[in-house]
Write a protein that holds these residues in place. Structure first.
Motif, PDB file in Angstrom:
ATOM      1  N   GLU A 186       0.354  -1.540   0.066  1.00 22.16           N
ATOM      2  CA  GLU A 186       0.281   0.058   0.172  1.00 22.16           C
ATOM      3  C   GLU A 186       1.236   0.928   0.401  1.00 22.16           C
ATOM      4  O   GLU A 186       0.822   2.047  -0.570  1.00 22.16           O
ATOM      5  CB  GLU A 186      -0.816   0.187   1.272  1.00 22.16           C
ATOM      6  CG  GLU A 186      -2.198  -1.037   1.404  1.00 22.16           C
ATOM      7  CD  GLU A 186      -1.576  -2.295   2.147  1.00 22.16           C
ATOM      8  OE1 GLU A 186      -0.567  -2.845   2.450  1.00 22.16           O
ATOM      9  OE2 GLU A 186      -2.591  -3.021   1.285  1.00 22.16           O
ATOM     10  N   ILE A 187       1.932   1.148   0.851  1.00 21.85           N
ATOM     11  CA  ILE A 187       2.790   2.447   0.695  1.00 21.85           C
ATOM     12  C   ILE A 187       3.083   2.142  -1.028  1.00 21.85           C
ATOM     13  O   ILE A 187       3.618   3.922  -1.382  1.00 21.85           O
ATOM     14  CB  ILE A 187       4.182   2.316   1.465  1.00 21.85           C
ATOM     15  CG1 ILE A 187       5.316   1.669   1.096  1.00 21.85           C
ATOM     16  CG2 ILE A 187       3.589   2.039   3.208  1.00 21.85           C
ATOM     17  CD1 ILE A 187       6.244   1.535   2.418  1.00 21.85           C
ATOM     18  N   GLU A 189       1.727   1.906  -3.463  1.00 22.23           N
ATOM     19  CA  GLU A 189       0.362   2.507  -4.226  1.00 22.23           C
ATOM     20  C   GLU A 189       0.170   3.671  -3.544  1.00 22.23           C
ATOM     21  O   GLU A 189      -0.413   4.410  -4.386  1.00 22.23           O
ATOM     22  CB  GLU A 189      -0.820   1.297  -3.719  1.00 22.23           C
ATOM     23  CG  GLU A 189      -0.842   0.271  -4.425  1.00 22.23           C
ATOM     24  CD  GLU A 189      -1.876  -0.814  -4.388  1.00 22.23           C
ATOM     25  OE1 GLU A 189      -2.895  -0.393  -3.380  1.00 22.23           O
ATOM     26  OE2 GLU A 189      -1.790  -1.874  -5.411  1.00 22.23           O
ATOM     27  N   ALA A 190       0.203   4.442  -2.489  1.00 24.66           N
ATOM     28  CA  ALA A 190       0.142   5.602  -2.084  1.00 24.66           C
ATOM     29  C   ALA A 190       0.812   6.127  -3.330  1.00 24.66           C
ATOM     30  O   ALA A 190       0.605   7.755  -3.035  1.00 24.66           O
ATOM     31  CB  ALA A 190       0.288   5.569  -0.686  1.00 24.66           C
ATOM     32  N   ALA A 191       2.099   6.247  -2.704  1.00 24.69           N
ATOM     33  CA  ALA A 191       3.205   6.990  -4.089  1.00 24.69           C
ATOM     34  C   ALA A 191       2.998   6.782  -4.948  1.00 24.69           C
ATOM     35  O   ALA A 191       3.055   8.024  -5.918  1.00 24.69           O
ATOM     36  CB  ALA A 191       4.857   6.018  -3.481  1.00 24.69           C
ATOM     37  N   LEU A 192       2.489   5.879  -6.029  1.00 29.16           N
ATOM     38  CA  LEU A 192       2.041   5.959  -7.610  1.00 29.16           C
ATOM     39  C   LEU A 192       0.917   6.559  -7.512  1.00 29.16           C
ATOM     40  O   LEU A 192       0.887   7.649  -7.879  1.00 29.16           O
ATOM     41  CB  LEU A 192       1.398   4.736  -7.557  1.00 29.16           C
ATOM     42  CG  LEU A 192       2.493   3.699  -8.178  1.00 29.16           C
ATOM     43  CD1 LEU A 192       2.340   1.883  -8.011  1.00 29.16           C
ATOM     44  CD2 LEU A 192       3.490   4.110  -8.919  1.00 29.16           C
ATOM     45  N   VAL A 193      -0.021   6.187  -5.877  1.00 34.35           N
ATOM     46  CA  VAL A 193      -1.164   8.166  -6.134  1.00 34.35           C
ATOM     47  C   VAL A 193      -0.668   9.289  -6.312  1.00 34.35           C
ATOM     48  O   VAL A 193      -1.547   9.979  -7.220  1.00 34.35           O
ATOM     49  CB  VAL A 193      -2.481   7.301  -5.131  1.00 34.35           C
ATOM     50  CG1 VAL A 193      -3.716   8.682  -5.203  1.00 34.35           C
ATOM     51  CG2 VAL A 193      -3.412   6.238  -5.590  1.00 34.35           C
ATOM     52  N   ASP A 194      -0.297   9.697  -5.257  1.00 28.71           N
ATOM     53  CA  ASP A 194       0.490  10.503  -5.227  1.00 28.71           C
ATOM     54  C   ASP A 194       1.646  10.953  -6.943  1.00 28.71           C
ATOM     55  O   ASP A 194       1.912  12.819  -6.263  1.00 28.71           O
ATOM     56  CB  ASP A 194       1.900  10.616  -4.040  1.00 28.71           C
ATOM     57  CG  ASP A 194       0.791  11.074  -2.726  1.00 28.71           C
ATOM     58  OD1 ASP A 194      -0.208  11.629  -2.469  1.00 28.71           O
ATOM     59  OD2 ASP A 194       1.592  10.964  -1.537  1.00 28.71           O
ATOM     60  N   VAL A 201       9.534   5.516  -6.751  1.00 29.91           N
ATOM     61  CA  VAL A 201       8.607   4.715  -6.151  1.00 29.91           C
ATOM     62  C   VAL A 201      10.134   3.591  -5.115  1.00 29.91           C
ATOM     63  O   VAL A 201       9.790   3.859  -4.438  1.00 29.91           O
ATOM     64  CB  VAL A 201       7.383   4.458  -6.205  1.00 29.91           C
ATOM     65  CG1 VAL A 201       7.150   3.217  -4.892  1.00 29.91           C
ATOM     66  CG2 VAL A 201       6.132   4.927  -6.612  1.00 29.91           C
ATOM     67  N   ILE A 205      10.857   4.936  -1.652  1.00 34.68           N
ATOM     68  CA  ILE A 205      10.517   4.866  -1.204  1.00 34.68           C
ATOM     69  C   ILE A 205      10.580   3.547  -0.231  1.00 34.68           C
ATOM     70  O   ILE A 205      10.541   3.150   1.029  1.00 34.68           O
ATOM     71  CB  ILE A 205       8.516   4.525  -1.205  1.00 34.68           C
ATOM     72  CG1 ILE A 205       7.994   6.374  -2.263  1.00 34.68           C
ATOM     73  CG2 ILE A 205       7.440   4.084  -0.363  1.00 34.68           C
ATOM     74  CD1 ILE A 205       7.958   7.313  -0.662  1.00 34.68           C
TER      75      ILE A 205
ATOM     76  N   PRO B  71      -2.120   6.419 -12.019  1.00 35.86           N
ATOM     77  CA  PRO B  71      -2.697   6.543 -10.870  1.00 35.86           C
ATOM     78  C   PRO B  71      -2.562   8.585 -11.287  1.00 35.86           C
ATOM     79  O   PRO B  71      -2.514   8.655 -10.550  1.00 35.86           O
ATOM     80  CB  PRO B  71      -2.316   6.021  -9.748  1.00 35.86           C
ATOM     81  CG  PRO B  71      -2.193   4.087 -10.060  1.00 35.86           C
ATOM     82  CD  PRO B  71      -1.690   4.915 -11.653  1.00 35.86           C
ATOM     83  N   PHE B  80      -6.128   4.498   2.939  1.00 41.20           N
ATOM     84  CA  PHE B  80      -6.223   3.219   2.392  1.00 41.20           C
ATOM     85  C   PHE B  80      -6.429   3.430   3.692  1.00 41.20           C
ATOM     86  O   PHE B  80      -6.494   3.472   4.525  1.00 41.20           O
ATOM     87  CB  PHE B  80      -4.488   2.761   2.219  1.00 41.20           C
ATOM     88  CG  PHE B  80      -4.109   3.018   0.766  1.00 41.20           C
ATOM     89  CD1 PHE B  80      -4.071   2.224  -0.101  1.00 41.20           C
ATOM     90  CD2 PHE B  80      -3.104   4.552   0.303  1.00 41.20           C
ATOM     91  CE1 PHE B  80      -3.332   2.348  -1.378  1.00 41.20           C
ATOM     92  CE2 PHE B  80      -2.816   4.740  -0.822  1.00 41.20           C
ATOM     93  CZ  PHE B  80      -3.422   3.241  -1.564  1.00 41.20           C
ATOM     94  N   ALA B  84      -0.985   3.259   4.906  1.00 41.53           N
ATOM     95  CA  ALA B  84       0.131   3.190   4.379  1.00 41.53           C
ATOM     96  C   ALA B  84       0.899   4.582   4.199  1.00 41.53           C
ATOM     97  O   ALA B  84       1.342   5.633   2.932  1.00 41.53           O
ATOM     98  CB  ALA B  84      -0.089   3.289   2.838  1.00 41.53           C
ATOM     99  N   TYR B  86       4.114   6.740   4.878  1.00 40.47           N
ATOM    100  CA  TYR B  86       5.786   6.133   4.100  1.00 40.47           C
ATOM    101  C   TYR B  86       6.219   6.430   5.545  1.00 40.47           C
ATOM    102  O   TYR B  86       7.000   7.411   6.448  1.00 40.47           O
ATOM    103  CB  TYR B  86       6.378   7.607   3.451  1.00 40.47           C
ATOM    104  CG  TYR B  86       5.813   7.615   1.384  1.00 40.47           C
ATOM    105  CD1 TYR B  86       5.018   6.638   1.398  1.00 40.47           C
ATOM    106  CD2 TYR B  86       5.177   8.945   1.301  1.00 40.47           C
ATOM    107  CE1 TYR B  86       3.563   6.822   0.553  1.00 40.47           C
ATOM    108  CE2 TYR B  86       4.436   9.309   0.576  1.00 40.47           C
ATOM    109  CZ  TYR B  86       3.942   8.076   0.445  1.00 40.47           C
ATOM    110  OH  TYR B  86       2.779   8.465  -0.488  1.00 40.47           O
ATOM    111  N   ARG B 149      -2.912  17.900  -1.830  1.00 39.43           N
ATOM    112  CA  ARG B 149      -3.092  18.192  -3.357  1.00 39.43           C
ATOM    113  C   ARG B 149      -4.300  18.641  -4.228  1.00 39.43           C
ATOM    114  O   ARG B 149      -3.842  18.869  -4.839  1.00 39.43           O
ATOM    115  CB  ARG B 149      -2.692  16.404  -4.334  1.00 39.43           C
ATOM    116  CG  ARG B 149      -1.075  16.360  -4.083  1.00 39.43           C
ATOM    117  CD  ARG B 149      -0.677  15.567  -4.768  1.00 39.43           C
ATOM    118  NE  ARG B 149      -1.933  14.816  -5.286  1.00 39.43           N
ATOM    119  CZ  ARG B 149      -2.803  13.507  -5.169  1.00 39.43           C
ATOM    120  NH1 ARG B 149      -1.877  12.700  -4.716  1.00 39.43           N
ATOM    121  NH2 ARG B 149      -3.337  13.011  -5.809  1.00 39.43           N
TER     122      ARG B 149
END
Lengths: 295, 362
Positions: A186-187, A189-194, A201, A205, B71, B80, B84, B86, B149
């Motif tokens: 998930e971390i 994926e969170a970065a991808l979404v970011d 990533v 990350i 994405p 999430f 999630a 960092y 954002r």
């Protein structure tokens, strides 16, 4: 604290002190022996604390080459093994650093792909790699020597690096694999979404999160390639190309052993690793611990 | 910005998890995808986020088709379930990461992070690492990261499920508040009907990869479209009983456990089959005196006190029990005779063959 508890504590610490002394004694002995002149080394009864302190052994190792070329070379005597000590040391450093870089980078990338992408064999590869690591290296060394002959790489540092990568990579990959499995997807994926790219990533990350694992893998590789004797013995033959472990055996020439040089070499071989360990100890414990628990 | 799904399907191998969905999430609305685990709600959210690729169909954000975009190119934000965060970055870096990736210069970033942190009341935590935060604080940081954002679409995947009950109730209110302030289209995934009912403008109840009903919370509760929705929404769950449709004195009646009750007038029974499934919510069941001629007699099978209410289960026929939720003052002895009664206007009728609710009269 009751008297009984105090007594227990004292007994515990006494035991720990005894074990520590037992473990450290060879190192202490090696250090003191390396500081003794030749005649004192064989003194009976032996002295632990040198009666006369000397750096002659260290000087012989570190300045041996210059000394030989200034004096011995002209007279036509054979080159003493101690003249090669610095060469061996540098060889070992090059081979160790080379192996560590290749092994760590490759195993990190391989382990990451094993945990994050789907492909045939994804599940079995880590276990197969671990089995590969369990096979003793003596079984690999001669086939690998023949391969090195074919590749015309024998007696080169590259052959040693390749050999060490072969024996360290499986375990490093398994270690990193166990580590990455503990990094939640998930971390990423969170970065991808970011908005970060896959590479970004990984770099910003994933790598920082996996840092303790990488350090553990690197230290493991360092230890194996710095301490190996077998591959150096089989792959290398010129004096100036030997790694330290194989080189110092030349202080033992069948008729007599130069214990002073041997012990001084041991100290010089141990010091860099000991310093490294002290610097990275914290990461090492975290790394192996995390890998074990989450794997 | 509205979100439109057209004939969207997703399969993993041979397993079809989403079956040709057509769905529109209206602009600035808070829409909840509600369903049991495995119903495809999280997969749907991940398709909208771009974390999964659709097997078929299209996704539009406003007029822009996005299903081929990564994405990062969709300008969405996602919270999430596990937050999630960092782990190696402090709170400020976590919130600001999306801005950093987009190349916003540091002073501007710091300012925006500060604004978000003040709104979420986490300004004092900016230098901390995630592992030094409590669950509720992590939740806020995750929200902050999403808010910083100014996304077009706000996606949330069970964001409250890791919090304890008290904090969950607080955060529910806050999330709703943030949604109203941000005025961003929000899509929220949960299996918790209380969250769905309290927070949403619209609820999409999902099961087996299909949207079973898409309506306001009131409608979903008061007029469930089928047996699945009727049974899934509401706690304790709706009572179901098989009934026979008959005519007595020219008026349609229902036969239940040997008794006859008048058929509810709100349903159009012209095309109804003979056998029907009757549904009644425990909250709409009364405990009547044993001799009440309009009530259905039985025996008390079980009672449970749930705070200010009491659940009384009455067995009206072998293996057929009706649960009533009544005030806690009303007591019932186990195995004592009791009768249940209900208002015909509160009844639900379903076709047992299709599972669909019978059509209501206009």
């Amino acid at each position: 604290m009751t008297a009984k508890e105090v007594a227990g504590r004292i007994a515990l610490y006494a035991l720990l002190a005894a074990v520590t002394f037992l473990v450290c004694f060879p190192l202490i002995w090696a250090f003191f022996t390396s500081m003794k002149p030749k005649d004192e080394i064989f003194l009976w009864p032996p002295t632990l604390w040198p009666e006369t302190w000397t750096l002659a052994n260290y000087r012989a190792l570190l300045e041996g080459k210059d000394a030989y070329f200034q004096a011995g070379a002209a007279s036509g005597t054979a080159v003493p093994p101690s003249a090669f000590f610095l060469d061996w040391f540098i060889n070992s450093v090059i081979v160790t650093i080379g192996t560590t870089i290749i092994s760590t980078v490759v195993s990190t990338l391989a382990a990451y792909s094993l945990t994050r992408f789907r492909f045939p064999g994804q599940r079995s590869v880590p276990y197969l790699a671990l089995i590969g690591y369990m096979v003793p290296s003596i079984i690999f060394v001669f086939p690998m020597f023949l391969v090195m002959v074919e590749l015309r790489l024998t007696d080169t540092l590259l052959s040693l690096i390749l050999g060490y990568v072969c024996i360290t990579l499986p375990f490093c990959m398994w270690l990193m694999w166990a580590f990455f499995r503990g990094v939640p997807i998930e971390i990423e994926e969170a970065a991808l979404v970011d908005g970060a790219s896959r590479l970004r990533v990984f770099w910003e990350i994933v790598l920082p999160t996996a840092w303790p694992g990488i350090v553990a893998a690197a230290i493991f590789t360092l230890i194996v390639s710095w301490n190996d004797y077998l591959f150096g013995r089989v792959f290398m033959n010129s004096m100036e190309n030997l790694p330290l472990t194989v080189g110092v055996m030349h202080f033992f020439d069948g008729t007599h052993v130069d214990w002073g040089l041997m012990m001084a070499s041991s100290v010089l071989m141990t010091v860099p690793m000991a310093l490294l360990f002290m610097a990275l100890q914290r990461h090492l414990v975290a790394g192996f611990g995390a890998g074990a628990v989450k794997g | 910005m509205d979100v439109r799904l057209e004939r969207l399907s997703k399969s993993f191998g041979t397993n079809l998890v989403l079956k040709s969905l057509d769905l529109t999430f209206p602009e600035r609305k808070f829409v909840t995808l509600l369903g049991p685990s495995g119903c495809g709600k999280t997969t749907l959210l991940r398709l909208i986020a771009g974390l999964e690729r659709a097997s078929e169909g299209q996704i539009f954000f406003g007029e822009r088709r996005v299903d081929h975009l990564t994405p990062g190119d969709r300008n969405i934000a996602m919270v999430f379930q596990s937050y999630a965060l960092y782990p190696t970055m402090d709170v400020a870096a976590n919130i600001g990461y999306g801005l950093k990736v987009r190349g916003i210069p540091r002073p501007e970033r710091t300012e925006k992070v500060g604004v978000v942190a003040r709104v979420l009341e986490i300004a004092h935590l900016l230098a901390r690492k995630p592992r030094a935060l409590s669950g509720g604080q992590r939740q806020r940081v995750a929200l902050g990261r999403a808010m910083a954002r100014k996304p077009d679409i706000f996606l949330m995947d069970e964001p409250l499920s890791n919090l304890d009950a008290k904090l969950r109730a607080t955060m529910r209110g806050e999330l709703k508040r943030f949604h109203l302030d941000l005025e961003t289209t929000s899509i929220y995934v949960t299996h918790d009907q209380l969250e769905a009912m309290t927070m949403s403008d619209l609820v999409a109840v999902m099961d087996q990869g299909i949207v079973q009903q898409y309506a306001t919370p009131e409608e979903v509760y008061d007029r469930p479209a089928n047996l699945f929705v009727a049974g899934f929404i509401g706690s304790p769950p709706m009572n179901f009983a098989e009934v026979e449709l008959a005519t007595e004195a020219d008026a349609p009646v229902l036969r239940l456990a040997g008794r006859t009750i008048p058929a509810p007038a709100q349903f159009d029974l012209t095309a109804a089959p003979n056998r029907l499934v009757l549904g009644i919510r425990p909250q709409d069941v009364r405990i009547a005196a044993a001799g009440d001629p309009r009530a259905i007699p039985g025996t008390v099978w079980m009672t449970e006190l749930i705070g200010s209410e009491r659940l009384i289960e009455v067995e009206i026929a072998p293996k057929l029990r009706i649960t009533a939720e009544v005030k806690s003052e009303i007591r019932a002895e186990l195995n004592a005779p009791a009768a249940v009664a209900f208002d015909a206007a509160k009844l639900h009728l379903f076709d047992p063959q299709t599972g669909r609710a019978l059509p209501r009269r206009a």
